[in-house]
Design a protein around this motif. Sequence first.
Motif, PDB file in Angstrom:
ATOM      1  N   ILE A  43       0.897  -1.105  -0.007  1.00  0.00           N
ATOM      2  CA  ILE A  43      -0.035   0.100   0.008  1.00  0.00           C
ATOM      3  C   ILE A  43       0.792   1.275   0.021  1.00  0.00           C
ATOM      4  N   GLU A  44       0.695   2.190  -0.880  1.00  0.00           N
ATOM      5  CA  GLU A  44       1.410   3.286  -1.143  1.00  0.00           C
ATOM      6  C   GLU A  44       0.624   4.530  -0.701  1.00  0.00           C
ATOM      7  N   LEU A  45       1.044   5.383   0.197  1.00  0.00           N
ATOM      8  CA  LEU A  45       0.287   6.565   0.656  1.00  0.00           C
ATOM      9  C   LEU A  45       0.836   7.815   0.086  1.00  0.00           C
ATOM     10  N   ASP A  46       0.114   8.705  -0.598  1.00  0.00           N
ATOM     11  CA  ASP A  46       0.442   9.895  -1.150  1.00  0.00           C
ATOM     12  C   ASP A  46      -0.356  10.946  -0.407  1.00  0.00           C
ATOM     13  N   ILE A  47      -0.217  11.422   0.683  1.00  0.00           N
ATOM     14  CA  ILE A  47      -0.826  12.452   1.420  1.00  0.00           C
ATOM     15  C   ILE A  47      -0.386  13.888   1.316  1.00  0.00           C
ATOM     16  N   ASP A  48      -1.218  14.881   0.833  1.00  0.00           N
ATOM     17  CA  ASP A  48      -0.768  16.292   0.741  1.00  0.00           C
ATOM     18  C   ASP A  48      -0.544  16.813   2.222  1.00  0.00           C
ATOM     19  N   PRO A  49       0.771  17.386   2.519  1.00  0.00           N
ATOM     20  CA  PRO A  49       1.178  17.733   3.749  1.00  0.00           C
ATOM     21  C   PRO A  49       0.243  18.860   4.219  1.00  0.00           C
ATOM     22  N   THR A  50      -0.198  19.588   3.251  1.00  0.00           N
ATOM     23  CA  THR A  50      -0.928  20.805   3.470  1.00  0.00           C
ATOM     24  C   THR A  50      -2.286  20.668   3.638  1.00  0.00           C
ATOM     25  N   LEU A  51      -2.691  19.554   3.667  1.00  0.00           N
ATOM     26  CA  LEU A  51      -4.111  19.214   3.653  1.00  0.00           C
ATOM     27  C   LEU A  51      -5.085  19.751   4.737  1.00  0.00           C
ATOM     28  N   GLU A  52      -6.067  20.586   4.433  1.00  0.00           N
ATOM     29  CA  GLU A  52      -6.874  21.404   5.653  1.00  0.00           C
ATOM     30  C   GLU A  52      -8.067  20.129   6.163  1.00  0.00           C
ATOM     31  N   LYS A  53      -8.126  20.529   7.386  1.00  0.00           N
ATOM     32  CA  LYS A  53      -9.217  19.565   8.060  1.00  0.00           C
ATOM     33  C   LYS A  53     -10.578  19.975   7.272  1.00  0.00           C
ATOM     34  N   ILE A  54     -11.443  18.975   7.425  1.00  0.00           N
ATOM     35  CA  ILE A  54     -12.766  19.193   6.808  1.00  0.00           C
ATOM     36  C   ILE A  54     -13.718  18.695   7.776  1.00  0.00           C
ATOM     37  N   VAL A  55     -14.936  18.978   7.604  1.00  0.00           N
ATOM     38  CA  VAL A  55     -16.023  18.659   8.767  1.00  0.00           C
ATOM     39  C   VAL A  55     -16.722  17.215   8.214  1.00  0.00           C
TER      40      VAL A  55
ATOM     41  N   ASP B  39      -9.577  23.904  -4.620  1.00  0.00           N
ATOM     42  CA  ASP B  39     -10.144  24.892  -3.843  1.00  0.00           C
ATOM     43  C   ASP B  39     -11.390  24.771  -3.024  1.00  0.00           C
ATOM     44  N   LYS B  40     -12.280  23.781  -3.344  1.00  0.00           N
ATOM     45  CA  LYS B  40     -13.516  23.290  -2.855  1.00  0.00           C
ATOM     46  C   LYS B  40     -13.529  21.976  -2.189  1.00  0.00           C
ATOM     47  N   TYR B  41     -12.812  21.116  -2.566  1.00  0.00           N
ATOM     48  CA  TYR B  41     -12.779  19.562  -2.190  1.00  0.00           C
ATOM     49  C   TYR B  41     -11.620  18.937  -1.350  1.00  0.00           C
ATOM     50  N   ALA B  42     -11.833  18.061  -0.671  1.00  0.00           N
ATOM     51  CA  ALA B  42     -10.615  17.104  -0.256  1.00  0.00           C
ATOM     52  C   ALA B  42     -10.978  15.958  -1.099  1.00  0.00           C
TER      53      ALA B  42
ATOM     54  N   GLU C  89     -22.449  14.957   1.872  1.00  0.00           N
ATOM     55  CA  GLU C  89     -22.933  15.860   0.747  1.00  0.00           C
ATOM     56  C   GLU C  89     -21.576  15.826  -0.333  1.00  0.00           C
ATOM     57  N   GLY C  90     -20.849  14.518  -0.657  1.00  0.00           N
ATOM     58  CA  GLY C  90     -19.684  14.497  -1.477  1.00  0.00           C
ATOM     59  C   GLY C  90     -20.210  13.656  -2.693  1.00  0.00           C
ATOM     60  N   THR C  91     -19.058  13.501  -3.372  1.00  0.00           N
ATOM     61  CA  THR C  91     -19.317  12.347  -4.397  1.00  0.00           C
ATOM     62  C   THR C  91     -18.439  11.030  -4.299  1.00  0.00           C
ATOM     63  N   ILE C  92     -18.676   9.987  -4.825  1.00  0.00           N
ATOM     64  CA  ILE C  92     -17.657   8.965  -5.139  1.00  0.00           C
ATOM     65  C   ILE C  92     -17.935   8.391  -6.333  1.00  0.00           C
ATOM     66  N   ASP C  93     -16.851   8.190  -7.257  1.00  0.00           N
ATOM     67  CA  ASP C  93     -17.154   7.702  -8.836  1.00  0.00           C
ATOM     68  C   ASP C  93     -16.162   6.582  -8.617  1.00  0.00           C
ATOM     69  N   VAL C  94     -16.336   5.831  -9.771  1.00  0.00           N
ATOM     70  CA  VAL C  94     -15.357   4.653 -10.085  1.00  0.00           C
ATOM     71  C   VAL C  94     -15.099   4.813 -11.484  1.00  0.00           C
TER      72      VAL C  94
ATOM     73  N   LYS D  73     -14.771  12.770  -3.416  1.00  0.00           N
ATOM     74  CA  LYS D  73     -14.899  14.425  -3.182  1.00  0.00           C
ATOM     75  C   LYS D  73     -15.443  14.653  -1.896  1.00  0.00           C
ATOM     76  N   LEU D  74     -14.818  15.366  -0.919  1.00  0.00           N
ATOM     77  CA  LEU D  74     -15.497  15.798   0.320  1.00  0.00           C
ATOM     78  C   LEU D  74     -15.505  17.173   0.408  1.00  0.00           C
ATOM     79  N   PRO D  75     -16.567  17.990   0.487  1.00  0.00           N
ATOM     80  CA  PRO D  75     -16.456  19.412   0.515  1.00  0.00           C
ATOM     81  C   PRO D  75     -15.599  19.884   1.661  1.00  0.00           C
ATOM     82  N   LYS D  76     -14.773  20.722   1.699  1.00  0.00           N
ATOM     83  CA  LYS D  76     -13.761  21.522   2.652  1.00  0.00           C
ATOM     84  C   LYS D  76     -14.445  22.604   3.329  1.00  0.00           C
ATOM     85  N   THR D  77     -14.028  22.638   4.471  1.00  0.00           N
ATOM     86  CA  THR D  77     -14.490  23.853   5.446  1.00  0.00           C
ATOM     87  C   THR D  77     -13.189  24.739   5.445  1.00  0.00           C
ATOM     88  N   THR D  78     -13.747  26.389   5.657  1.00  0.00           N
ATOM     89  CA  THR D  78     -12.592  27.214   5.376  1.00  0.00           C
ATOM     90  C   THR D  78     -12.141  27.503   7.032  1.00  0.00           C
TER      91      THR D  78
END
Length: 479
Positions: free
Chosen positions: A337-349, A388-391, A440-445, A458-463
């Motif tokens: 398993i490879e993990l590639d996580i953005d270190p600047t990732l903002e928290k979400i609700v 800009d809008k999603y994690a 209130e996000g989306t999941i696609d295959v 895709k999960l909506p981000k919080t500011t």
Amino acid sequence: MWHSTALAATSLSEKNWLLVIIVILLGLQSVLIIGLQRSRLTNKQARLALCQSQKELEAKVRDRTESLHVTNDQLYQEIGRHEATELLLRETQEYLHSIINSMPSVIIGVTHRGFVTHWNAAATDKTGIDAATALGKHLGDIYPTLPVDGDIISETIEAGAPYLSQNIQDTIDGELHYSDLTIYPLIAAQAIGAVIRIDDVTLRVRVENMMIQNEKMLSLGELAAGMAHEINNPLSTILHGIQNIYRRISPTLATNQSTAKRHQITLQQLNAYLDDRHITQFLEDIREAGERSADIVTNMLDFSRTSSRSQQLFDLGHVVRHGVELLAAERVNLPAIELDIDPTLEKIVGCAAEIQQVLLNLVRNAAQALTESQRDAPLINIQVSQSDKYAIVRVSDNGPGIADEVARHIFEPFFTTKEIGQGTGLGLSVSYFIITEHHEGTIDVDSSEGEGTRFTIKLPKTTAQQDTPNSSKQVSELH
């Protein structure tokens, strides 16, 4: 006397001659006068005729000059109208070009032999080739990835009826896009050709799929809830009965000991008999099946109702890492398993536990597919990024992929390709419900047979940038 007579005769003769001469002269003079008079008259007539001719000529010149002026005026007017028409045609042409270039659709005009006659701005954006380069070139040379060939274009022109191909799939920057392609036969006096129009319908297809999926969820949600409640009652009786059986044969309870003694047997003998006849194993199988059924009922209830969990601010990267740790702790047969996580990732609700449930479900499915396919160097990649809008969470594998007919039903409740008893068909439908309804996000295959599978969430981000008081508590519950 003769001499005088001769002189007289001579004198008379001279006089006669003189008279003759005078008469001749007078005749000549008369003739001359008459000739002069006639010449004067002729000259006068000639002058009159000349004057008349001159007047007529001047009149004709005036008429011709006036006619020439009229003709010139008409010519100037015609030139003016021609210039105005030419200007209007040029403005109309530029206006039509502006309209066509402003359209988001790719518009390409071709001859019946496939040579480009028109190339709008959308075609330039799509291919990176400008109109000046494309005009006059063969379509197959400058647009080789176009999903139609010259034979289809020729057949469409000959048939005189439009050709339509819908929902053409294309992968752009790692994402699946859809487009509609239409060929309109064009028959004009100057040439015979066709107009090719390509429309990006990715949003429409996604909305249609979402609407279809939501309709299925709404219709099946009530069914799932009813089935879950109906199954729950007999299932509770079965599990309760198994617990009572284990309690009634347990040697640790005094009541069991006294009852066995009254029947002149020992619990050790009874348990030995149950073990020899594999009755204990049957009971254990019944218990495991009952607990599995209970999990199915729980999933069905989760599918049919809204989430009762509180949504808090949480660290998505931490949830993903912790989920992978949980999978490793389960000691299942996991590939790399490879993990590639953005270190600047903002928290979400959201609900961290539910997101982790979705992640574990996707990774387990990928691991099972890789195990069954026996691929060399099996790999699962989990990428967490943000826009800009999603994690965005992408779970990809290099497994056997999913057929199109399966991918269309993959989020439907109770749909599964596994053997009977190996899967319930609720995992992905519950995951879909958690992402779309609870968050209130989306999941696609995105998958093709033999090329692996990728799920995109895709999960909506919080500011908000600060953690809430309860968020750390919620994340800690994952441990």
